[in-house]
Design a protein around this motif. Structure first.
Motif, PDB file in Angstrom:
ATOM      1  N   LYS A 147       0.679  -1.230  -0.147  1.00 25.83           N
ATOM      2  CA  LYS A 147       0.085  -0.041   0.031  1.00 25.83           C
ATOM      3  C   LYS A 147       0.903   1.159   0.022  1.00 25.83           C
ATOM      4  N   TYR A 148       2.096   1.115   0.235  1.00 24.64           N
ATOM      5  CA  TYR A 148       2.989   2.417   0.152  1.00 24.64           C
ATOM      6  C   TYR A 148       3.653   2.808  -0.895  1.00 24.64           C
ATOM      7  N   TYR A 149       3.160   2.008  -1.934  1.00 24.58           N
ATOM      8  CA  TYR A 149       3.745   2.375  -3.458  1.00 24.58           C
ATOM      9  C   TYR A 149       2.710   2.738  -4.346  1.00 24.58           C
ATOM     10  N   ARG A 150       2.867   3.502  -5.021  1.00 26.15           N
ATOM     11  CA  ARG A 150       1.837   4.416  -6.022  1.00 26.15           C
ATOM     12  C   ARG A 150       1.409   3.536  -7.166  1.00 26.15           C
ATOM     13  N   GLU A 151       0.325   3.578  -7.508  1.00 22.65           N
ATOM     14  CA  GLU A 151      -0.290   2.602  -8.577  1.00 22.65           C
ATOM     15  C   GLU A 151       0.457   3.207  -9.849  1.00 22.65           C
ATOM     16  N   GLY A 152       0.938   2.092 -10.938  1.00 20.44           N
ATOM     17  CA  GLY A 152       1.657   2.326 -11.921  1.00 20.44           C
ATOM     18  C   GLY A 152       2.936   1.761 -11.838  1.00 20.44           C
ATOM     19  N   ALA A 153       4.019   2.434 -12.282  1.00 18.84           N
ATOM     20  CA  ALA A 153       5.420   1.837 -12.419  1.00 18.84           C
ATOM     21  C   ALA A 153       6.110   1.536 -11.264  1.00 18.84           C
ATOM     22  N   LEU A 155       4.547   0.678  -8.207  1.00 16.35           N
ATOM     23  CA  LEU A 155       3.797  -0.555  -7.834  1.00 16.35           C
ATOM     24  C   LEU A 155       4.304  -1.718  -8.571  1.00 16.35           C
ATOM     25  N   ASP A 156       4.320  -1.568 -10.064  1.00 12.26           N
ATOM     26  CA  ASP A 156       4.748  -2.622 -10.902  1.00 12.26           C
ATOM     27  C   ASP A 156       6.264  -2.904 -10.201  1.00 12.26           C
ATOM     28  N   ASN A 157       6.811  -2.147 -10.190  1.00 14.17           N
ATOM     29  CA  ASN A 157       8.220  -2.308  -9.724  1.00 14.17           C
ATOM     30  C   ASN A 157       8.453  -3.145  -8.651  1.00 14.17           C
ATOM     31  N   ILE A 158       7.979  -2.713  -7.421  1.00 14.76           N
ATOM     32  CA  ILE A 158       8.053  -3.467  -6.314  1.00 14.76           C
ATOM     33  C   ILE A 158       7.591  -4.929  -6.383  1.00 14.76           C
ATOM     34  N   HIS A 160       7.542  -6.784  -8.972  1.00 17.52           N
ATOM     35  CA  HIS A 160       8.316  -7.488  -9.669  1.00 17.52           C
ATOM     36  C   HIS A 160       9.711  -7.864  -8.876  1.00 17.52           C
ATOM     37  N   HIS A 161      10.314  -7.060  -7.961  1.00 14.22           N
ATOM     38  CA  HIS A 161      11.140  -7.302  -6.910  1.00 14.22           C
ATOM     39  C   HIS A 161      10.958  -8.510  -6.076  1.00 14.22           C
ATOM     40  N   PHE A 162       9.509  -8.147  -5.520  1.00 17.52           N
ATOM     41  CA  PHE A 162       8.808  -8.963  -4.543  1.00 17.52           C
ATOM     42  C   PHE A 162       8.736 -10.551  -4.834  1.00 17.52           C
ATOM     43  N   SER A 163       8.438 -10.571  -6.239  1.00 15.19           N
ATOM     44  CA  SER A 163       8.271 -11.939  -6.848  1.00 15.19           C
ATOM     45  C   SER A 163       9.466 -12.580  -7.235  1.00 15.19           C
ATOM     46  N   THR A 164      10.450 -11.845  -7.784  1.00 13.79           N
ATOM     47  CA  THR A 164      11.558 -12.393  -7.893  1.00 13.79           C
ATOM     48  C   THR A 164      12.311 -13.114  -6.770  1.00 13.79           C
ATOM     49  N   LEU A 165      12.325 -12.161  -5.799  1.00 15.64           N
ATOM     50  CA  LEU A 165      13.149 -12.642  -4.455  1.00 15.64           C
ATOM     51  C   LEU A 165      12.560 -13.808  -3.773  1.00 15.64           C
ATOM     52  N   LYS A 166      11.305 -13.536  -3.736  1.00 18.01           N
ATOM     53  CA  LYS A 166      10.214 -14.798  -3.112  1.00 18.01           C
ATOM     54  C   LYS A 166      10.460 -15.981  -4.086  1.00 18.01           C
ATOM     55  N   GLU A 167      10.701 -16.055  -5.572  1.00 19.49           N
ATOM     56  CA  GLU A 167      10.669 -17.340  -6.181  1.00 19.49           C
ATOM     57  C   GLU A 167      12.233 -17.904  -5.604  1.00 19.49           C
ATOM     58  N   PHE A 168      13.124 -16.892  -5.720  1.00 17.03           N
ATOM     59  CA  PHE A 168      14.711 -17.067  -5.362  1.00 17.03           C
ATOM     60  C   PHE A 168      14.476 -17.966  -4.183  1.00 17.03           C
ATOM     61  N   ALA A 169      13.959 -17.213  -3.039  1.00 18.78           N
ATOM     62  CA  ALA A 169      13.990 -18.135  -1.544  1.00 18.78           C
ATOM     63  C   ALA A 169      13.287 -19.316  -1.670  1.00 18.78           C
ATOM     64  N   GLU A 300      27.783  -9.819 -12.330  1.00 24.36           N
ATOM     65  CA  GLU A 300      27.590 -11.161 -11.954  1.00 24.36           C
ATOM     66  C   GLU A 300      26.130 -11.148 -11.040  1.00 24.36           C
ATOM     67  N   TYR A 301      25.953  -9.712 -10.386  1.00 28.88           N
ATOM     68  CA  TYR A 301      24.663  -9.935  -9.818  1.00 28.88           C
ATOM     69  C   TYR A 301      23.358  -9.412 -10.356  1.00 28.88           C
ATOM     70  N   VAL A 302      22.387  -9.760 -10.329  1.00 28.31           N
ATOM     71  CA  VAL A 302      20.943  -9.173 -10.813  1.00 28.31           C
ATOM     72  C   VAL A 302      20.874  -7.918  -9.934  1.00 28.31           C
ATOM     73  N   PRO A 303      20.651  -6.828 -10.753  1.00 25.90           N
ATOM     74  CA  PRO A 303      20.084  -5.266 -10.008  1.00 25.90           C
ATOM     75  C   PRO A 303      18.937  -5.347  -9.796  1.00 25.90           C
ATOM     76  N   LEU A 304      18.416  -4.965  -8.804  1.00 26.25           N
ATOM     77  CA  LEU A 304      16.981  -4.651  -8.381  1.00 26.25           C
ATOM     78  C   LEU A 304      16.898  -3.371  -7.817  1.00 26.25           C
ATOM     79  N   VAL A 305      16.617  -2.306  -8.552  1.00 25.58           N
ATOM     80  CA  VAL A 305      16.531  -0.846  -8.114  1.00 25.58           C
ATOM     81  C   VAL A 305      15.247  -0.536  -7.576  1.00 25.58           C
ATOM     82  N   PHE A 306      15.228  -0.142  -6.250  1.00 32.15           N
ATOM     83  CA  PHE A 306      13.801   0.286  -5.620  1.00 32.15           C
ATOM     84  C   PHE A 306      13.597   1.528  -5.677  1.00 32.15           C
ATOM     85  N   LYS A 307      12.253   1.834  -5.739  1.00 26.71           N
ATOM     86  CA  LYS A 307      11.663   3.114  -6.248  1.00 26.71           C
ATOM     87  C   LYS A 307      10.602   3.430  -5.235  1.00 26.71           C
TER      88      LYS A 307
END
Length: 319
Positions: A147-153, A155-158, A160-169, A300-307
């Protein structure tokens, strides 16, 4: 506590659990033997089953009919026993032995394989002793709030990062090699998600170390300048997953830069996954560290930029 010690401690815990279950059963047996006439006699007859079968075998000849008759008699005795318990206000299973885990009978093993309950117990013990134990209940994937992320880019960004890290874990195993670099201003969820990764991977049964970069550097200094045991830094090279928070917050010296390079390079060579989080931008990282470090982090690292907007400030403004 070493991995071997976790296993040893848990063996003792399970032995105590099993002994406690057996002691409860013995206590309940004494109660019904003293208060319900006929049950002690039934139990005595049932306990002689093995001796009766041995007698049949020694007598020779066909024993099938005798064993079948014995089986029918025992079933009748068990039904009479159950009725006596119920008639005297006891549950039918009052004298059954009740283990916490029926699958392994509180032994910790099913045949020669460690039971899932013991694996989980070891994982929880490891988590409780880790730097993540204190925040495991509040900083996990389930508690992450979008809820702390604005609709649009944003929210889509976070998401993506959430699902990427959750799948990794959730898919983490001994073959996992992927590493991540979490970048962005403070208060955007980097620490929450890196903590969630660590908690999840620990509960999957793997050895995770979660430290701030300054704590890691303190250990290097302890070994290098104060005669500390080398094991103080070897753990960072060998753990299944290393999570280092706040990269860039350490004092920048030739020594710390060398240590960070050594840490990154050694884990890469060992094919060990690592997760760094930092408040620095990509440009600031390149300026702060040598090309050798920057090239490895961005190559070598996957970059995840938080906005977004600092969640802590948003919470304060909503009070």
């Amino acid at each position: 506590m070493s991995e071997k010690n976790y296993y040893k401690v848990m063996l003792d815990v399970y032995r105590e659990k099993r002994e406690a279950a057996e002691a409860r059963r013995e206590k309940n047996l004494r109660i019904v033997h003293e208060s319900v006439p006929g049950i002690a006699e039934i139990d005595n007859k049932l306990s002689m089953t093995g001796a009766a079968i041995m007698s049949f075998l020694l007598e020779g000849g066909s024993v099938d009919e005798k064993i079948e008759a014995l089986r029918a008699r025992n079933e009748d005795l068990r039904q009479r026993r159950k009725r006596l318990l119920i008639e005297n206000s006891f549950p039918a299973d009052f004298t059954d032995i009740k283990y916490e885990c029926e699958k392994c009978a509180d032994s910790g093993f099913v045949d020669i394989d460690m039971c899932i309950c013991m694996k989980a117990a070891i994982a929880e013990a490891r988590l409780a002793d880790s730097e993540l134990g204190r925040v495991a209940a509040t900083q996990n994937f389930e508690s992450f709030d979008f809820k702390y992320y604005r609709e649009g880019a944003e929210l889509d960004n976070i998401k993506h990062h959430f699902s990427t890290l959750k799948e990794f874990a959730e898919s983490f195993d001994s073959t996992t090699e992927k590493s991540f670099l979490l970048l962005g201003d403070t208060g955007l969820g980097k620490t929450h998600l890196s903590t969630a990764v660590g908690v999840t991977v620990i509960r999957r049964g793997y050895n995770v170390i979660y430290k701030t970069v300054q704590s890691v550097m303190d250990d290097y200094q302890q070994v290098q300048f104060r005669g500390g045991d080398a094991e103080g830094i070897e753990k960072y090279y060998d753990c299944d997953l290393l999570i280092v928070d706040d990269l860039g917050a350490e004092m920048a010296t030739q020594f710390t830069v060398s240590c960070i390079y050594n840490l990154i390079n050694t884990r890469m060579n060992k094919r060990k996954p690592t997760l760094f989080s930092t408040n620095l931008t990509a440009t600031e990282l390149r300026e702060r560290y040598s090309d050798r470090i920057a090239s490895r982090l961005f190559g070598e690292y996957v970059p995840l930029v938080f906005k977004g907007t600092d969640i802590r400030r948003q919470r304060l403004s909503n009070r």
